[in-house]
Structures are given as structure tokens and as C-alpha cells.
Design a protein around this motif. Sequence first.
Motif: not given
Length: 353
Positions: A128-129, A134, A83, A91-95, A103, A85, A87
Motif C-alpha cells: 500500500a506504500r 513495507e 492490505h 506514510e499513508y497520506d493518500w488516506i 486512519r 498497515w 497507520y
Amino acid sequence: MSSSGSIRPLTSDHQYRSQDKGFQTTAFSLYTAETRIRNIICGKLFLLVNDMLTCVLVSPEIEALKLGTLTGVITLRIDSHHHLWRYDPVEYDWISDDMSDLRRDFLTSELRSQLNEAKVDGSVAVQARQSLEETQWLLEMAQEAPILGVIGWAPIAAKDFPAILDHLKRNPLLKGLRHIVQAEPSQFLTGVDFQRGIHHLAGTGLVYDLLVYADQLPEGIAFVDQFPAQSFVLDHMGKPAIAQHEIDLWSRNVRELAQRPNVTCKVSGLVTEANPATWTPELLRPYFDVVLESFGPERLMIGTDWPVCTIGSSYSQWWHIVEGWTASLSPSEQAAILGGTATRVYGLSGAST
């Protein structure tokens, strides 16, 4: 070697123009005879360590190289899954907090460093999103080495998906699509709208990457059975519940899925399915053995899942582990897992620095 059979020496800047694709590739590492022969450049070339010369292959040798069947030649080493990104916490709340090291930005400059350290020749960037923004960004990143292809996202279940697909597929760097099915409710894959979208992939040459948890594999099998002509890649070996030491049910379902010849499998993502702090290669090995026996080397491809893997493993460490697992296989079988399968399935065209 040219069509006339002559050997072409390297130019001063070590560059050639590919005859069949019209893009430039760069030979960026030559080794002496004491160094193992490695493919470093475009899939159309291989290094002949003999007086520091390079040979250019012509068909049918090119196709043999892609398949990893050319005697004495090691196929390009390809990371089939990573992946990138910039950060953003929304958008990357799954982290989650236990992945807080992720992060931050992960961009091509850092990727290139990781690939160089592990002597990897090219890669496939994966969404990844779930946004078209993206997907377009990844395609832009893939304009520069070492990314050879992109598995993007598109609204497959949307009514306007055919028009979106028609636009996206014009970019030859798009190799497939993926939806994060692991986050969807039961029976998402068998929904009418999603299956209608998959029908539109037929004939495009694009792959569908299947991302499911182990308990979703039966639904995945039923889904794949609806599209026998579509190429599928199972991400992360179907995400077995390694942390719970569960293998039997996952094994039965993976073996069943592997009976479909249009499915290949990524050897990736295992560290994060185990306990990232306590896993060992010995703990993961039985899961690899299952997919090796079920799919065979010609339908397996290594992927690192970088940077997600870094919460429990370095980039190079994962390569070393898989190389150890494949050490007893024949050279052609090793070549398939370490690059040949990804090159063939995703139709990767070449590598450069």
C-alpha cells in the motif's frame, strides 16, 4: 488418501506435516454431513465429511485441486487482494478525509477475524506504500496464517533492482510486485528504465500486478505487449469510472487487454470506484459481466481490497455479492473465481489458521 489408498484419520490435535512442502497445516473446521463440504486447510488437503475423517491427496489430485477441476471438491476460498498497515499520517497520506475511518492500524488479528467470518481460507497481502521496508514487513506478517503470499514493492526502474530482486525472491512468500502506476504520469509504463526492470522478472515466476485507472488501460495494453511471457494481474478490473457511469470505453479497453492470455483480472475495488455511500450491486453488475465474458472464470479472482473496501462495504458483504454474481456458473467456474485462479496464478502453497 495416502499413496497406498488408505484413509488417514485426524490426529488428536488435527495436524499433519505436508509431505512435499515440509510445512505444517492445521485443519480448523470440520462440518457434519448437513454442512456444505468446504476446503479449510492446505491446498494439499480436502475435507471428506464422512465419519469426521480427513483425506490427504497425492499428485495428480493435488494439481487438480489447485486448478479447481477435481470433481466434487471445492477449491480453497482465497482473498487475492487486501492490505495491512500500521497507520502513519505521513506514510499513508493518500488516506484522505473522506476515508478517515482508515486512519488506524489494520493488522493480522483483525484480518483473521474477517476471513473467519466470511469462511475464507487464505489471502494475498498487497503493498500500500512504495517502500522496501513495507515489503519486508508484509513478508514477516505472512509468516503466520492466513496470509499465503505477498505482492510487494521494489524499485523496478532502479539500476540496482536486479540485486534487490535477487534478495527478495529468495523468500517463497513473495508472489509478485506492484507499482502504483495510477499515481504516475503518462507513459510511465513504457519508460526504458521501468521496462528494463520488468525484463528482470522473466524466469523468476513472480507476477506483476498492474494498477492503473481506466484511462491508462491503452498504455497498459502496450506495456503488456512488450512482455508476452510475463504473468500480469489487472488490479480492480482496471478501475472503471463507475461514479461517472462510464462503461463503454473502459469495456472496449478491458476486452482488448483480455485477449492477452498472460493477463488475469481481480474482481475487486469496485465499491470505491462507485459512490461508496450510494452504490448498489445492480450498479456494479454490468462491469462484472464484462470481465466475466472477456476473461472467463479461469482468469478471474476475487479480491476484497480490505480495509479500503470498508468505506462502503463490509468484508463479508463483498464476498456475498460476488458469490451471488457467480451463482449461475458451474461449480468449477465458481471455484476458479473464488480461489482457484488466485491459487494457480500466484502459486499459493497452502492455508492454515
